[in-house]
Design a protein around this motif. Structure first.
Motif, short mmCIF file in Angstrom:
data_model
loop_
_atom_site.label_atom_id
_atom_site.label_comp_id
_atom_site.label_asym_id
_atom_site.label_seq_id
_atom_site.Cartn_x
_atom_site.Cartn_y
_atom_site.Cartn_z
N PHE A 58 4.62 -18.91 5.64
CA PHE A 58 3.65 -19.97 5.87
C PHE A 58 3.42 -20.76 4.59
CE2 PHE A 58 -0.77 -21.35 5.42
CZ PHE A 58 -0.88 -22.23 6.49
N LYS A 59 3.18 -20.07 3.49
CA LYS A 59 2.91 -20.73 2.22
C LYS A 59 4.10 -21.58 1.79
CE LYS A 59 2.86 -18.27 -1.48
NZ LYS A 59 2.59 -17.37 -2.59
N ASP A 60 5.31 -21.04 1.90
CA ASP A 60 6.52 -21.78 1.52
C ASP A 60 6.73 -23.00 2.41
OD1 ASP A 60 6.93 -19.92 -0.49
OD2 ASP A 60 8.50 -18.83 0.61
N SER A 61 6.50 -22.84 3.71
CA SER A 61 6.65 -23.96 4.64
C SER A 61 5.62 -25.06 4.34
CB SER A 61 6.48 -23.49 6.08
OG SER A 61 7.51 -22.61 6.43
N VAL B 43 -3.52 -19.52 3.20
CA VAL B 43 -4.17 -20.82 3.41
C VAL B 43 -4.76 -21.32 2.09
CG1 VAL B 43 -6.07 -22.02 4.58
CG2 VAL B 43 -4.63 -20.42 5.86
N VAL B 44 -5.40 -20.42 1.35
CA VAL B 44 -5.95 -20.80 0.04
C VAL B 44 -4.82 -21.20 -0.92
CG1 VAL B 44 -7.21 -19.96 -1.99
CG2 VAL B 44 -8.06 -19.44 0.31
N ALA B 45 -3.73 -20.45 -0.91
CA ALA B 45 -2.58 -20.78 -1.76
C ALA B 45 -2.00 -22.14 -1.38
CB ALA B 45 -1.51 -19.70 -1.64
N ALA B 46 -1.96 -22.45 -0.09
CA ALA B 46 -1.47 -23.76 0.36
C ALA B 46 -2.35 -24.87 -0.20
CB ALA B 46 -1.43 -23.82 1.88
N MET B 47 -3.65 -24.63 -0.27
CA MET B 47 -4.57 -25.61 -0.85
C MET B 47 -4.30 -25.76 -2.35
SD MET B 47 -8.72 -25.49 -1.22
CE MET B 47 -8.63 -24.06 -2.30
N LYS B 48 -4.13 -24.65 -3.03
CA LYS B 48 -3.96 -24.69 -4.48
C LYS B 48 -2.63 -25.29 -4.92
CE LYS B 48 -7.13 -21.06 -5.75
NZ LYS B 48 -7.33 -19.89 -6.58
N GLN B 49 -1.62 -25.24 -4.07
CA GLN B 49 -0.32 -25.77 -4.45
C GLN B 49 -0.17 -27.26 -4.17
OE1 GLN B 49 2.22 -23.13 -2.28
NE2 GLN B 49 2.17 -24.33 -0.41
N LEU B 50 -1.19 -27.88 -3.58
CA LEU B 50 -1.16 -29.32 -3.34
C LEU B 50 -1.23 -30.07 -4.66
CD1 LEU B 50 -3.56 -29.65 -0.28
CD2 LEU B 50 -1.07 -29.77 -0.26
N LEU C 141 -4.73 -29.15 8.41
CA LEU C 141 -4.10 -27.99 9.00
C LEU C 141 -4.80 -27.68 10.32
CD1 LEU C 141 -2.02 -25.69 8.73
CD2 LEU C 141 -3.78 -24.38 7.53
N ASN C 142 -4.08 -27.92 11.42
CA ASN C 142 -4.62 -27.69 12.75
C ASN C 142 -4.34 -26.24 13.14
OD1 ASN C 142 -5.44 -27.78 15.40
ND2 ASN C 142 -3.76 -29.06 16.10
N MET C 143 -5.41 -25.46 13.31
CA MET C 143 -5.27 -24.03 13.59
C MET C 143 -5.78 -23.66 14.97
SD MET C 143 -6.37 -22.65 9.81
CE MET C 143 -5.97 -20.94 10.17
N GLU C 144 -5.76 -24.61 15.91
CA GLU C 144 -6.33 -24.35 17.23
C GLU C 144 -5.62 -23.25 18.02
OE1 GLU C 144 -4.15 -28.04 19.63
OE2 GLU C 144 -6.25 -28.19 19.04
#
Length: 113
Positions: free
Chosen positions: A29-32, A62-69, A46-49
């Protein structure tokens, strides 16, 4: 881990097409997310419905995805199910992320690309 992406003029909507973000898919997930959002528009939504389960590894991803932006990008969340919203409340990360009721609200007023 299936992620679908929709582009808008000022944002990108990434929809998780799986019911779980857990230890078994956290790294993928993080890599994608990195690949889909690198150099993208300012708003990443990020749509998590469809996500009904999020464990600590998934939350970390999810936090890592935010930090890598990039510095000028933000990660917003949309469509949290009750179980997932509870995780964000309990960890107080609901105060860190902008959370939209659903993806439609998050992209309201944005022009399609």
């Amino acid at each position: 881990m299936n992620l679908e992406i929709d582009h808008y003029a000022d944002a990108v909507l990434v929809s998780v097409d799986d019911s779980r973000i857990d230890a078994s898919v956290a790294i993928q997930f993080k890599d994608s997310m990195r690949a889909l959002t690198s150099g993208g528009p300012k708003r990443v939504i990020l749509n998590m419905e469809k996500v009904d389960f999020l464990d600590s590894s998934g939350l970390g991803a999810v936090v890592a995805a935010m930090k890598q932006l990039d510095a000028n990008q933000t990660l917003e969340l949309a469509g949290l199910t009750e179980n997932v919203a509870k995780v964000f409340r309990l960890t107080r990360l609901d105060a860190v992320f902008t959370i939209h009721q659903n993806a439609s609200d998050a992209v309201a007023g944005l022009a399609d690309v």
